[in-house]
Write a protein that holds these residues in place. Structure first.
Motif, PDB file in Angstrom:
ATOM      1  N   ASP A 129       0.834  -1.209   0.000  1.00  0.00           N
ATOM      2  CA  ASP A 129       0.000   0.000   0.000  1.00  0.00           C
ATOM      3  C   ASP A 129       0.867   1.256   0.000  1.00  0.00           C
ATOM      4  OD1 ASP A 129      -2.435  -1.738   0.698  1.00  0.00           O
ATOM      5  OD2 ASP A 129      -1.049  -2.086   2.344  1.00  0.00           O
ATOM      6  N   ARG A 130       1.972   1.163   0.739  1.00  0.00           N
ATOM      7  CA  ARG A 130       2.901   2.309   0.777  1.00  0.00           C
ATOM      8  C   ARG A 130       3.513   2.551  -0.605  1.00  0.00           C
ATOM      9  NH1 ARG A 130       5.355   2.769   6.409  1.00  0.00           N
ATOM     10  NH2 ARG A 130       3.443   2.579   7.633  1.00  0.00           N
ATOM     11  N   LEU A 131       3.822   1.450  -1.304  1.00  0.00           N
ATOM     12  CA  LEU A 131       4.369   1.612  -2.662  1.00  0.00           C
ATOM     13  C   LEU A 131       3.362   2.348  -3.537  1.00  0.00           C
ATOM     14  CD1 LEU A 131       5.938  -1.840  -3.651  1.00  0.00           C
ATOM     15  CD2 LEU A 131       7.142   0.237  -2.979  1.00  0.00           C
ATOM     16  N   ALA A 132       2.094   1.927  -3.412  1.00  0.00           N
ATOM     17  CA  ALA A 132       1.043   2.551  -4.236  1.00  0.00           C
ATOM     18  C   ALA A 132       0.889   4.029  -3.882  1.00  0.00           C
ATOM     19  CB  ALA A 132      -0.280   1.820  -4.031  1.00  0.00           C
ATOM     20  N   MET A 133       0.944   4.339  -2.563  1.00  0.00           N
ATOM     21  CA  MET A 133       0.824   5.744  -2.140  1.00  0.00           C
ATOM     22  C   MET A 133       1.926   6.590  -2.750  1.00  0.00           C
ATOM     23  SD  MET A 133      -0.017   5.201   1.882  1.00  0.00           S
ATOM     24  CE  MET A 133      -0.245   6.912   2.352  1.00  0.00           C
ATOM     25  N   LEU A 134       3.152   6.037  -2.698  1.00  0.00           N
ATOM     26  CA  LEU A 134       4.304   6.792  -3.206  1.00  0.00           C
ATOM     27  C   LEU A 134       4.238   6.959  -4.718  1.00  0.00           C
ATOM     28  CD1 LEU A 134       7.273   5.263  -1.216  1.00  0.00           C
ATOM     29  CD2 LEU A 134       6.555   7.649  -1.172  1.00  0.00           C
TER      30      LEU A 134
END
Ligand code: DAH
Length: 355
Positions: A313-318
């Motif tokens: 999810d963090r990858l997607a946010m970034l």
């Protein structure tokens, strides 16, 4: 004979009318039913004198066959008529304007899972899966996290029974154990999937996603780990240069361990990666602890390797500039329409996997 002829003329007359299947069936039972005219005539044969009986029987059979044939022909005609009228009525009018179609969107998390699976598969990783409902042994003990280990508290586990044997997996790391138990080294796998912890704020949700990585072979070392992660991050963000830092850390299942942060900046409330002086932690990694390898009966003299766990999810946010994690899981169609992906659009870094 005159009787038979009468029956025959009467039926032929009826058959000339405009009939449907029900009226044909009625005629059939009128003739051939239990008390039907033809059946009755056959019954009466016995009462006739022998000389007459033969002739009458042959005439009767003749008329019977003739009527049967006429009836079959009529049924066929009716069926063809029905098919034709169906074809006529159910004709598709291709000139009508189309109905409104609402096209769905691909959730950013699904999109990122697709993208990372294709990047890792390019460098030899295959994809494994494990269950969301895990047991305490695979989630903790086999990963060198025994009872009373402080790391267990850090995970805010959702237990499913009083004995604390069943739980919602707190990370994808148990897939490491499952994979090594069911096969023989070397291993080179990733395992993307859902994970759960009792935690909720702008960057934490009780259900979130991780991708686990595991590479075990004869001479795999920390340099390979760094090379693999750097390659992945650059490919994923489609950049040649990226701000990345490996920080010494601690995980019970790796020694030595590190955490990796990515540099970013906030511009008009949006995340821009690779610039600025803010850091977002996106993964934990390290060399697989000898105790973990012992637990899955791997010979330490021959094999070693690295593992990592990345927050999807963090990858997607970034990558896609989304700054509130909670919105990912609120199923708000307006959000999905804005941040989701068109199923028919091929992303620029698409490498030909899964869709
Ligand atoms: N399982 C860890 C977590 O959820 C992340 C992690 C760290 C996975 C190090 C690994 C690893 O495979 O080697 O916090």
């Amino acid at each position: 004979m005159s009787d038979i002829k009468k029956i025959k003329d009467e039926i032929l007359n009826k058959l000339n009318a405009d009939l449907n299947i029900e009226s044909i069936n009625q005629i059939k039972s009128e003739l051939f039913g239990k008390k039907g005219k033809i059946s009755n005539s056959f019954k009466n044969l016995g009462s006739l004198p022998t000389e007459e009986r033969k002739k009458f029987a042959s005439d009767l059979n003749f008329v019977k066959d003739e009527l049967q044939e006429k009836i079959n022909k009529k049924i066929q005609e009716i069926e063809i008529k029905e098919i034709n009228s169906k074809l006529q009525n159910e004709k598709v009018d291709v000139t009508l304007p189309e109905r409104n179609i609402v096209q769905g969107k691909i959730h950013p998390v699904s999109q990122v899972i697709d993208e990372l699976s294709s990047i890792f598969s390019e460098i030899g990783f295959s994809v494994e899966e494990g269950p969301d409902v895990e047991n305490e042994h695979y989630n903790f003990t086999a990963l060198n996290t025994p009872d009373n280990h402080p790391a267990r508290d850090m995970h805010d586990t959702f237990y499913l029974d009083d004995k604390k044997e069943l739980l919602l997996r707190t990370h994808t790391s148990p897939v490491q154990v499952r994979t090594m138990l069911k096969g023989k080294p070397p291993f080179k796998i990733i395992a993307p999937g859902r994970t759960y912890r009792s935690d909720s704020d702008q960057t934490h949700a009780p259900m979130f996603h991780q991708v686990e990585g595991l590479h075990i072979d004869k001479n795999v070392n920390m340099g390979h780990l760094k090379g693999c992660l750097t390659y992945f991050i650059k490919s994923f963000f489609e950049v040649d240069k990226i701000k990345m830092r490996f920080r010494p850390s601690h995980f019970p299942f790796t020694e030595p361990s590190a955490e990796v942060d990515i540099g970013y900046e906030l511009k008009d409330g949006k995340i821009v990666i690779g610039e600025g002086d803010r850091w977002l932690e996106i993964l934990g990694c390290g060399m697989v602890h000898p105790n973990v390898l012992k637990n899955v009966k791997i010979n330490l003299d021959n094999y070693q390797g690295y593992a990592f766990g990345i927050g999807i999810d963090r990858l997607a946010m970034l990558k896609y500039g989304i700054n509130d994690l909670r919105a990912f899981f609120e199923t708000d169609y307006r959000w999905l329409n804005h941040f989701g992906f068109d199923p028919l659009d091929v992303p620029s870094n698409y490498r030909g996997l899964s869709r």
